[in-house]
Design an enzyme around this catalytic site. Structure first.
Site, mmCIF file in Angstrom:
data_model
loop_
_atom_site.group_PDB
_atom_site.id
_atom_site.type_symbol
_atom_site.label_atom_id
_atom_site.label_comp_id
_atom_site.label_asym_id
_atom_site.label_seq_id
_atom_site.Cartn_x
_atom_site.Cartn_y
_atom_site.Cartn_z
ATOM 1 C CG ASP A 156 4.056 -6.201 4.654
ATOM 2 O OD1 ASP A 156 3.210 -7.008 5.282
ATOM 3 O OD2 ASP A 156 4.815 -5.236 5.049
ATOM 4 C CD1 TRP A 183 0.601 -0.041 3.430
ATOM 5 C CD2 TRP A 183 -0.644 1.592 2.765
ATOM 6 N NE1 TRP A 183 0.506 -0.268 4.512
ATOM 7 C CE2 TRP A 183 -0.084 1.827 4.588
ATOM 8 C CE3 TRP A 183 -1.546 2.875 3.217
ATOM 9 C CZ2 TRP A 183 0.278 2.808 5.623
ATOM 10 C CZ3 TRP A 183 -1.046 3.625 4.079
ATOM 11 C CH2 TRP A 183 -0.698 3.878 4.843
#
Lengths: 175, 373, 130
Positions: A121, A102
């Site tokens: 991540d 995001w």
């Protein structure tokens, strides 16, 4: 050995290391030259605390990338890859960068401009439990996933095991 | 001390030497029926520790996975359901997503129902919902596409995956249905038929503005429906009547923005699961902080207690240790459990708001998310 | 089939391309990736298919109403810009020659209608969609 000699040799080493990591980051490579430029930040131990650093493309930064207060982490929820053998733009050894993330915006205190920050991540390994941060600037609930940091963003990876989070500058925010 | 050999003679000699002491036998407990003050307390992203917060005793451990968001108890069947992700080599290897059916007495898995590999992780109580037919279980998926897997816990099979773009979470509502919150400022209700397939989908009117004041993704159940709170402290009470999703005009948790003793103080709700509701007493417990803008995830400095039908605050409890999670028991002599930043679980008597117990050593990561049975 | 060049130039000239690309990265790029290829099947690709979809009845409304577009925290004006940019940038080869860029009033109208079941609508709108 003069301090300047030491600094020069350290800079060369850091740049080489980062360049090697850059070539592995295929998904970042696709994003264009402005991003690669922004990612190259030699972090010298003696300068880490509060000196400004400059990269080839002109992104000036200040602060400690291993601290939750670092400007890029204004909406980071997770552990810092910088504390785990990675960097602000690279995953630690053996942890796969997620292509999906995001994107938020954070203000750079040095130039007072807002930048797009992609919180990718690093995945596929046990969690690195160091430097846990949870900052929430402009973070929204999970039903608005494009702006939500309370989501395990290991999508499109071999395993969704969460290892740590990076903060990649994508460019200046305009609107 | 006489050292006892394993020979029979040796044992007889030992027995003669230590007259009256028989070797103990090891056995195994089964967990009794959970009472109203029994809570499942999660240690970080690890297992859930079952505590009776009235006594401070731990009764068992539910070994859910790192990825499991929450569990859905079904004590009528002596079962607890969890949506879980397993890898063949702990953190990688072959992935399997299942709904685990835990036995509520042994807290071990007694059955697994395989589901699409899409389960949404991280602790959200309402990523899993047993619908009111006590047969169909809704599991929220994120890939990041949003969908819901429907599982029949009686037949023990996967029924279908329902695509729900733009909406998230599942909270059960009468008539074999569940509600979701959508990013366009509405609620969505999906109703299932007897087989568990989607039979109807409706959306409410827009009731919040995502950019100005979004509602939190952590609703609480009330006697008549659900209660949602917004970042700025507006409370929305939701009930469903047939196909109508009714959302009342909101009231505010922070009425005194400009006047009175709290004027100018940036109080707002926030934390992890920071809301809990006592159905019989009609009391809402909220963790509040003074961070102001972007304080939606910040630990609470106080617990504010509200009478919901009066829409007013009746008490404030200042916390010695800031907290991100709380949960109230549903019995008359209610207890409020609060997970403090000191890693301990602090138990308060709801009538007096005095701390009556501190439970420590709640796992390696300390007390975190709390839910009831 | 290629879009008439003057349409492309018109779209690129105003508003600034770099701005729209930054807005795309901020609101769409996280999932659909910087080059729009997405991660199918979970994240649809924005390259190619969209050019076909906007040509069929209901298609122009659909691309505005999908939650990723309609729920993005941007004004109707900016959303119009982003969608047109995506169409030209990633779908030039599949857009019809006579493609008319979306207009802000058109996007406003489409955005007001709730698309409760996007997958179902997608199948109805474009039978060729796999």
């Amino acid at each position: 050995m003069k301090v300047t000699d030491w600094l020069d040799s350290t800079i060369n080493q850091s740049s080489r290391k980062l360049a090697q990591q850059s070539s592995r980051r295929g998904f970042i490579g696709r994003l264009g030259s402005f991003l690669v430029g922004a990612a190259v930040l030699p972090l010298l131990p003696v300068w880490r605390a509060s000196a400004a650093t400059t990269d080839a493309e002109g992104l000036q930064e200040i602060g400690d990338p291993q601290s939750c207060d670092y400007w890029r982490y204004c909406a980071l929820g997770g552990t810092l890859c910088t504390c785990c053998g990675g960097s602000v733009t690279s995953c630690p050894p053996g942890a796969e960068p997620s292509p999906i993330s995001w994107v938020g915006t954070c203000r750079n205190p040095l130039d007072n401009k807002d930048y797009l920050i992609s919180y990718n991540d690093c995945c596929g390994k046990a969690t690195c439990s160091r430097c846990f941060c949870h900052r929430s600037e402009r973070d929204l609930p999970v039903y608005a996933p494009a702006k939500a940091n309370d989501i395990l963003w290991c999508f499109g990876t071999e395993s969704n095991a969460y290892h740590c989070t990076v903060a990649v500058v994508m460019g200046e925010a305009t609107a | 001390m006489l050292k006892c050999s394993t020979l029979l003679l040796g044992l007889l000699l030992c027995a003669a030497g230590h007259a009256g002491i028989q070797p103990e036998k090891i056995s195994q407990e089964t967990m009794g029926a959970p009472g109203p003050t029994w809570f499942l307390v999660r240690s970080g992203l690890g297992s859930q520790y079952v505590f009776d917060v009235a006594t401070g005793e731990m009764h068992g451990l539910l070994p859910i996975t790192f990825y499991t968001p929450a569990v859905e108890p079904n004590l009528a069947q002596n079962e607890i359901y969890a949506a879980e992700i397993y890898y063949s080599r702990v953190h990688n290897g072959t992935r399997t997503d299942v709904v685990t059916v835990y036995d509520a007495e042994t807290l071990t898995s007694k059955a697994e129902i395989e589901v699409p590999q899409k389960i949404a992780s991280l602790p959200f109580r309402h990523y899993i919902a047993l619908l009111d037919d006590a047969q169909h279980l809704a599991v929220f998926n994120l890939t990041p596409a949003q969908s819901v897997s429907i599982v029949d816990v009686k037949q023990r099979n996967f029924v279908t995956e329902i695509s729900t773009p733009g909406c998230a979470l599942n909270f059960a509502t009468p008539g074999r249905a569940f509600l979701q919150i959508c990013g366009d400022g509405r609620l969505q209700m999906i109703r299932l038929d007897e087989q568990g397939n989607e039979s109807q989908r409706v959306r409410s009117d827009r009731f919040f503005n995502l950019e100005e004041d979004p509602v939190f993704d952590k609703p609480v159940r009330t006697a008549s429906g659900w209660l949602l709170v917004s970042y700025q402290g507006d409370v929305f009470e939701v009930s469903v009547d047939g196909d109508d999703i009714e959302i009342n005009k909101p009231w505010s948790l922070v009425v005194e923005k400009t006047e009175g003793e709290l004027a100018g103080q940036p109080w707002g709700p926030g934390g992890g699961h920071f809301l809990s509701y006592h159905r019989d007493l009609d009391l809402l417990f909220v963790l509040m902080n003074t961070v102001g803008e972007f304080g939606q995830d910040s630990a609470g400095e106080e617990v504010w207690v509200f009478d919901v039908s009066e829409q007013s605050r009746i008490a404030r409890l200042a916390l010695e240790h800031k907290a991100e999670f709380l949960h109230v028991s549903q019995n008359r002599d209610a207890l409020l459990a609060v997970s403090g930043e000191d890693l301990n679980l602090h138990i308060f008597d709801v009538k007096t708001l005095k701390e009556v117990r501190t439970i420590d050593s709640v796992g390696a990561a300390g007390a975190g998310h709390i839910q009831g049975f | 089939m290629t879009v008439r060049w003057f349409v492309i130039l018109g779209l690129l000239a105003a508003p600034a391309l770099a701005d729209t690309q930054a807005v795309y990265l901020l609101h769409c790029g996280g999932c659909h990736l910087a080059d729009g290829r997405g991660v199918p099947p979970e994240v649809p690709s924005l390259r190619g298919d969209l050019g076909h979809i906007v040509q069929v009845p209901g298609g122009r409304e659909y691309v505005v109403q999908v939650p990723g577009a309609s729920q993005a925290p941007v004004s109707d004006e900016v959303l119009t810009q982003i969608i047109n940019w995506i169409l030209v940038e990633f779908n030039a080869s599949t857009l019809a020659e006579e493609f008319e860029p979306l207009s802000t009033p058109e996007v406003s109208r489409s955005r007001k209608r709730v698309l409760a079941d996007p997958l179902k609508t997608r199948k109805e709108v474009w039978r060729g969609y796999e």
